[in-house]
Design an enzyme around this catalytic site. Structure first.
Site, mmCIF file in Angstrom:
data_model
loop_
_atom_site.group_PDB
_atom_site.id
_atom_site.type_symbol
_atom_site.label_atom_id
_atom_site.label_comp_id
_atom_site.label_asym_id
_atom_site.label_seq_id
_atom_site.Cartn_x
_atom_site.Cartn_y
_atom_site.Cartn_z
ATOM 1 N N GLY A 180 0.820 -1.196 0.000
ATOM 2 C CA GLY A 180 0.000 0.000 0.000
ATOM 3 C C GLY A 180 0.864 1.260 0.000
ATOM 4 O O GLY A 180 1.382 1.634 -1.049
ATOM 5 N N SER A 205 6.340 -4.598 -2.311
ATOM 6 C CA SER A 205 6.031 -3.218 -2.659
ATOM 7 C C SER A 205 6.273 -2.306 -1.441
ATOM 8 O O SER A 205 7.385 -2.251 -0.936
ATOM 9 C CB SER A 205 4.592 -3.124 -3.182
ATOM 10 O OG SER A 205 4.337 -1.871 -3.762
ATOM 11 N N TRP A 206 5.238 -1.605 -0.940
ATOM 12 C CA TRP A 206 5.442 -0.783 0.253
ATOM 13 C C TRP A 206 5.985 -1.609 1.407
ATOM 14 O O TRP A 206 6.785 -1.119 2.217
ATOM 15 C CB TRP A 206 4.144 -0.104 0.674
ATOM 16 C CG TRP A 206 4.156 0.313 2.116
ATOM 17 C CD1 TRP A 206 3.465 -0.253 3.145
ATOM 18 C CD2 TRP A 206 4.953 1.357 2.710
ATOM 19 N NE1 TRP A 206 3.766 0.376 4.346
ATOM 20 C CE2 TRP A 206 4.686 1.372 4.095
ATOM 21 C CE3 TRP A 206 5.863 2.279 2.190
ATOM 22 C CZ2 TRP A 206 5.274 2.267 4.965
ATOM 23 C CZ3 TRP A 206 6.475 3.175 3.065
ATOM 24 C CH2 TRP A 206 6.171 3.163 4.436
ATOM 25 N N ASP A 246 8.367 -4.307 -14.391
ATOM 26 C CA ASP A 246 7.848 -3.381 -13.385
ATOM 27 C C ASP A 246 8.243 -1.969 -13.777
ATOM 28 O O ASP A 246 9.257 -1.438 -13.317
ATOM 29 C CB ASP A 246 8.395 -3.758 -12.010
ATOM 30 C CG ASP A 246 7.753 -2.972 -10.883
ATOM 31 O OD1 ASP A 246 7.028 -1.994 -11.174
ATOM 32 O OD2 ASP A 246 7.970 -3.323 -9.712
ATOM 33 N N HIS A 303 4.987 -5.450 -11.388
ATOM 34 C CA HIS A 303 4.945 -5.147 -9.954
ATOM 35 C C HIS A 303 4.097 -6.234 -9.285
ATOM 36 O O HIS A 303 3.048 -5.979 -8.687
ATOM 37 C CB HIS A 303 4.345 -3.759 -9.746
ATOM 38 C CG HIS A 303 4.661 -3.143 -8.423
ATOM 39 N ND1 HIS A 303 5.929 -2.711 -8.088
ATOM 40 C CD2 HIS A 303 3.889 -2.867 -7.347
ATOM 41 C CE1 HIS A 303 5.910 -2.204 -6.876
ATOM 42 N NE2 HIS A 303 4.686 -2.291 -6.388
#
Length: 319
Positions: free
Chosen positions: A44, A116-117, A271, A299
């Site tokens: 996120g 990711s985050w 990505d 991603h």
């Protein structure tokens, strides 16, 4: 395509942890209570944890800890509420929450996995508390650096010009040349619920666009429940509009603090919103890391899940 994930499992323990500032975190533990401890960091920021992600861990060999980060998922207060205050939600707060959760569960050291985050948060945590981390398995490498946030919110307009113009032009004309994440954050906290909902939807449309270069990608955010869209967009723009609450270049500069911690970095060559050189530079600066580049993944997607599961299986076996 093969699916190396392990069978679905349900948690054997759930709970809530008061971490101060009025925040209560939802957490759950699954797998083997006597297994190798591991914590799973969701993306996120704001996505919340999901049952499917724990299938990358062998439940016979891992004690799997999941939790919803501040204001996300089932943690309270929830960012989808109109009156939410995000002032006590920063990267240092989340790093401290991880330490509180580890101590609360009686875990000395654990493997950290994120995507990711979750990569940015995992790196910040491991650099702050390297003595608490046994290994790192990270997918879709991100850093939170200002140039990368600019890349996603502006430079991707060169790849997706039509979609980016719609994304930019949803903002008032006076806001279009500045920090787009911060400008969207202001709309997402507007007193008018219609303004908030429209901004959340447009932000999620853009998110689905810039991660979708790989073939076969199915958008998920732009079709999500509007309340989830608002929560997600508020948290992402809160972090991006504040440089992820990190000093610029901090995670690469402090990569030496990871020396001695084995790590696997999994990144998709497709990505486009997270350029491969982010993972490459981190790999070069982090002795003991392994970089796995996947030609079929963006991603996420492609064989990324299989590559992450393979790394987790190897560490569970002591390799």
């Amino acid at each position: 395509m093969s699916d190396r994930r392990h069978p679905p499992i349900e948690p054997h323990a759930t709970g809530r942890l008061d971490v101060g500032d009025g925040h209560s975190l939802h957490y759950e533990v699954s797998g083997n209570p006597a297994g190798k401890p591991a914590v799973l960091l969701h993306g996120g920021p704001g996505s919340g944890s999901s049952p499917g992600t724990r299938r990358q861990f062998d439940p016979a060999r891992y004690r799997i800890v999941q939790f919803d980060q501040r204001n996300a998922g089932r943690s309270t207060p929830w960012a989808g509420q109109p009156e939410v205050d995000l002032s006590t939600n920063t990267t240092p707060h989340l790093v401290a929450d991880l330490e509180r959760l580890r101590a609360h569960l009686g875990i000395e050291r654990w493997l950290v996995h994120g995507g990711s985050w979750g990569v940015t948060l995992g790196l910040a945590y491991a650099q702050a508390h390297p003595e608490r981390v046994t290994e790192l398995v990270l997918g879709a490498i991100t850093s939170g650096d200002r140039w990368l946030l600019h890349w996603i919110t502006r430079d991707m307009g060169r790849v997706f010009p039509r979609e980016w113009e719609r994304f930019r032009d949803h903002l008032p004309p006076a806001e279009r040349d500045g920090d787009l994440a911060a400008a969207y954050s202001r709309l997402l906290h507007d007193p008018d619920p219609a303004v908030r909902a429209a901004a959340a939807h447009e932000w999620c449309r853009w998110e689905d666009t810039h991660v979708s270069l790989a073939g076969g990608f199915t958008p998920d955010l732009s079709g999500a429940d509007p309340a989830f869209q608002l929560c997600f967009a508020r948290l992402v723009t809160h972090y991006w509009g504040n440089g992820c609450f990190l000093d610029d270049g901090q995670l690469l500069r402090n990569a030496h603090r990871l020396a001695g911690i084995p790590g696997v970095l999994v990144h998709g060559r497709l990505d486009v919103s997270g350029p491969l050189d982010v993972a490459w530079q981190l790999h070069r600066a982090w002795a003991g890391s392994q970089l796995v580049v996947l030609d079929d993944a963006g991603h996420g997607g492609g064989s990324m899940g299989d590559a992450v599961t393979a790394a987790l299986d190897r560490f569970a076996a002591g390799g």
